[in-house]
Design a protein around this motif. Sequence first.
Motif, PDB file in Angstrom:
ATOM      1  N   VAL A 193     -12.275   3.418  -1.611  1.00 44.12           N
ATOM      2  CA  VAL A 193     -12.954   2.717  -2.698  1.00 44.12           C
ATOM      3  C   VAL A 193     -14.386   2.364  -2.283  1.00 44.12           C
ATOM      4  O   VAL A 193     -14.606   1.817  -1.206  1.00 44.12           O
ATOM      5  CB  VAL A 193     -12.186   1.430  -3.088  1.00 44.12           C
TER       6      VAL A 193
ATOM      7  N   LEU B 269      -8.435  -1.230   0.718  1.00 44.98           N
ATOM      8  CA  LEU B 269      -9.207  -0.528  -0.320  1.00 44.98           C
ATOM      9  C   LEU B 269     -10.223   0.430   0.302  1.00 44.98           C
ATOM     10  O   LEU B 269     -10.437   1.536  -0.211  1.00 44.98           O
ATOM     11  CB  LEU B 269      -9.889  -1.537  -1.255  1.00 44.98           C
TER      12      LEU B 269
ATOM     13  N   ASP C   5      -8.624   2.307  -8.839  1.00 45.46           N
ATOM     14  CA  ASP C   5      -7.786   2.621  -7.684  1.00 45.46           C
ATOM     15  C   ASP C   5      -6.344   2.265  -8.023  1.00 45.46           C
ATOM     16  O   ASP C   5      -6.073   1.197  -8.575  1.00 45.46           O
ATOM     17  CB  ASP C   5      -8.259   1.837  -6.455  1.00 45.46           C
ATOM     18  N   GLU C   6      -5.453   3.164  -7.662  1.00 44.41           N
ATOM     19  CA  GLU C   6      -4.041   3.003  -8.021  1.00 44.41           C
ATOM     20  C   GLU C   6      -3.417   1.757  -7.380  1.00 44.41           C
ATOM     21  O   GLU C   6      -2.666   1.021  -8.015  1.00 44.41           O
ATOM     22  CB  GLU C   6      -3.297   4.251  -7.545  1.00 44.41           C
ATOM     23  N   PHE C   7      -3.739   1.549  -6.104  1.00 44.88           N
ATOM     24  CA  PHE C   7      -3.195   0.371  -5.406  1.00 44.88           C
ATOM     25  C   PHE C   7      -3.747  -0.901  -6.042  1.00 44.88           C
ATOM     26  O   PHE C   7      -3.001  -1.835  -6.352  1.00 44.88           O
ATOM     27  CB  PHE C   7      -3.530   0.445  -3.914  1.00 44.88           C
ATOM     28  N   LEU C   8      -5.059  -0.920  -6.277  1.00 43.92           N
ATOM     29  CA  LEU C   8      -5.692  -2.086  -6.903  1.00 43.92           C
ATOM     30  C   LEU C   8      -5.041  -2.387  -8.256  1.00 43.92           C
ATOM     31  O   LEU C   8      -4.763  -3.541  -8.588  1.00 43.92           O
ATOM     32  CB  LEU C   8      -7.193  -1.837  -7.084  1.00 43.92           C
TER      33      LEU C   8
ATOM     34  N   ARG D 179      -8.610   3.491   1.400  1.00 42.19           N
ATOM     35  CA  ARG D 179      -8.294   4.348   0.259  1.00 42.19           C
ATOM     36  C   ARG D 179      -9.561   4.970  -0.341  1.00 42.19           C
ATOM     37  O   ARG D 179      -9.486   5.638  -1.372  1.00 42.19           O
ATOM     38  CB  ARG D 179      -7.548   3.541  -0.804  1.00 42.19           C
TER      39      ARG D 179
ATOM     40  N   VAL E   6       0.823  -1.215   0.000  1.00 53.58           N
ATOM     41  CA  VAL E   6       0.000   0.000   0.000  1.00 53.58           C
ATOM     42  C   VAL E   6       0.855   1.262   0.000  1.00 53.58           C
ATOM     43  O   VAL E   6       0.445   2.298  -0.515  1.00 53.58           O
ATOM     44  CB  VAL E   6      -0.933   0.111   1.233  1.00 53.58           C
TER      45      VAL E   6
ATOM     46  N   PHE F  35      -7.152  -6.998   2.073  1.00 54.32           N
ATOM     47  CA  PHE F  35      -7.480  -6.363   0.796  1.00 54.32           C
ATOM     48  C   PHE F  35      -8.646  -5.393   0.995  1.00 54.32           C
ATOM     49  O   PHE F  35      -8.608  -4.234   0.576  1.00 54.32           O
ATOM     50  CB  PHE F  35      -7.890  -7.461  -0.186  1.00 54.32           C
TER      51      PHE F  35
END
Lengths: 312, 312
Positions: free
Chosen positions: B251, B246, A253-256, B249, A134, B242
């Motif tokens: 999401v 997310l 999403d950037e991380f995803l 962040r 992350v 996960f």
Amino acid sequence: MRLGIDLMGGDYAPAEAIKGVEQALVESDLSDVHLVLIGDESRIKDHASFDLNSSRLSIVHTDEMIEMAEHPTRAVSQKRNSSISLGLKLLAEGALDAFASAGNTGAMMVGSLYTVKAIEGVIRPSLSTLVPKVSGGTGLMLDVGANADVKPEAMVQFAKLGSLYAQHVLKIDNPKVGLLSIGHEREKGNLLTQAVYPLLEDNRSINFIGNIEGRDIFQDSCDVIVCDGFTGNVVLKTCEGFFYQLKKRGVEDEFLDRFNFKDYGGTAILGVNKPVVIGHGISKSSTFVNMIRLSKRLVQSRLIEKIKSSLI
Amino acid sequence: MRLGIDLMGGDYAPAEAIKGVEQALVESDLSDVHLVLIGDESRIKDHASFDLNSSRLSIVHTDEMIEMAEHPTRAVSQKRNSSISLGLKLLAEGALDAFASAGNTGAMMVGSLYTVKAIEGVIRPSLSTLVPKVSGGTGLMLDVGANADVKPEAMVQFAKLGSLYAQHVLKIDNPKVGLLSIGHEREKGNLLTQAVYPLLEDNRSINFIGNIEGRDIFQDSCDVIVCDGFTGNVVLKTCEGFFYQLKKRGVEDEFLDRFNFKDYGGTAILGVNKPVVIGHGISKSSTFVNMIRLSKRLVQSRLIEKIKSSLI
């Protein structure tokens, strides 16, 4: 530096592999590599929209290939002229400095063991995967499928191999090693992790931080995640499934997005005598560029020499 | 129907548990249950902003509790008056029809085995978790942590226990059972899954569909996912990680939100003589309502009688 690429491997071969080669030829950081394309010459010519006579390219022709679903051991022993077998043979002989394929993973693994061979002292070579953190960084998890059942001593070597990779290829100083388990306490886990824990603790050549849990995988607490190949493969594919479903639902999403294994540069087989890179079956052209880039980094980092000298 | 709730269990006890009780009292589908609150009476009175003299409530006082981090076996054997021990004792004696706690999972597991005891013929009771499916449905995965090392015969029972739960509690007709492995082919997997596969295949009382991979977990191809408790726990916590990252962040996605384990109604220990429900340590008031709801469904479904008769 001569880097071999299997043009027949992967779900979108040879088209995407060839596109990848075309892109690699114009990348400035790859301007010093010579690419050896292994595959069906006429099909390569059909697909290539660039000059194949470049001094930076060679073609090694073969029209035999190992299909994605073939039984690895049988395929490797019967198809001596397949692009995978040929690539590994050239690598073992020293005609290549590295070899990369997005083809049948099992065949690459088995072929590497037969032809390139395990480094002396390595109990079981291992497959690893990069893990997005992350924080923006990248960790490494191994084994992710080469060894479904593992002995404790082999797990300790995974920790060692992973640490050397993290240090020399990912450029992480003194990488933190975590043992994937089901509780942070040392006594938590299954019989395997309970046997591995004290061995990792006693090993002075790695920076062991103890057990980690599934939910710690994406955190910075740990750089190298050690597990048996069954658990690692299930975790990897669960993450892939999660990623795939969320992208299909339109989640941005950037991380995803960093879980998009198509964009990965593949992964090295750790513990064999030469740099071997395996790409995901669904590799697209950008993956091939990244596989070539990883091949170059493996050669430059002298990782294999470092593994060899650390085992003496 | 008398449902026992541990008011001392969970990271936010007793406040969230008491809020959950207050909410449960006004839910129309729970109007026929009598709630037995097990915990420190004065603390319960301090937190409750509703009438504790309701005929739908009883309080069983104890000021002893098992902490989240305590060693399960030691805690259960030493703290005979803890809310968990007391609840399980009342359940075993028949003074309760079900007992639910968001406290120390290990202590709930060990306590259930000591007090409520495994159903005759059950090799190892199992912990399960609900699995959100992309289609909107819900599957079940077991074991998720009660049994880190499992014998093949116990895995077959997990398949059976999970099928009965899916059928009678989740109301899934002829639930499809998948064996979590690292390839769909029957020979893929580790020594354990390779031994379990033919046993599942030969078992006429379940609807076995073969191996599934990590990426299939969220798909409708399979309703009951069978695995050893080490693998299941790692997968469960990876999904939690996960989800957590997310959400942190920002999401927003309906499928993703279904991984919010705080909203789950906990999970039953399958294979013991009475309905025992375990909630997540981070349970909030809504979780407690759902735990009460699940307790009621377990009693109503007569799942335990169905498990008993299926083992004859």
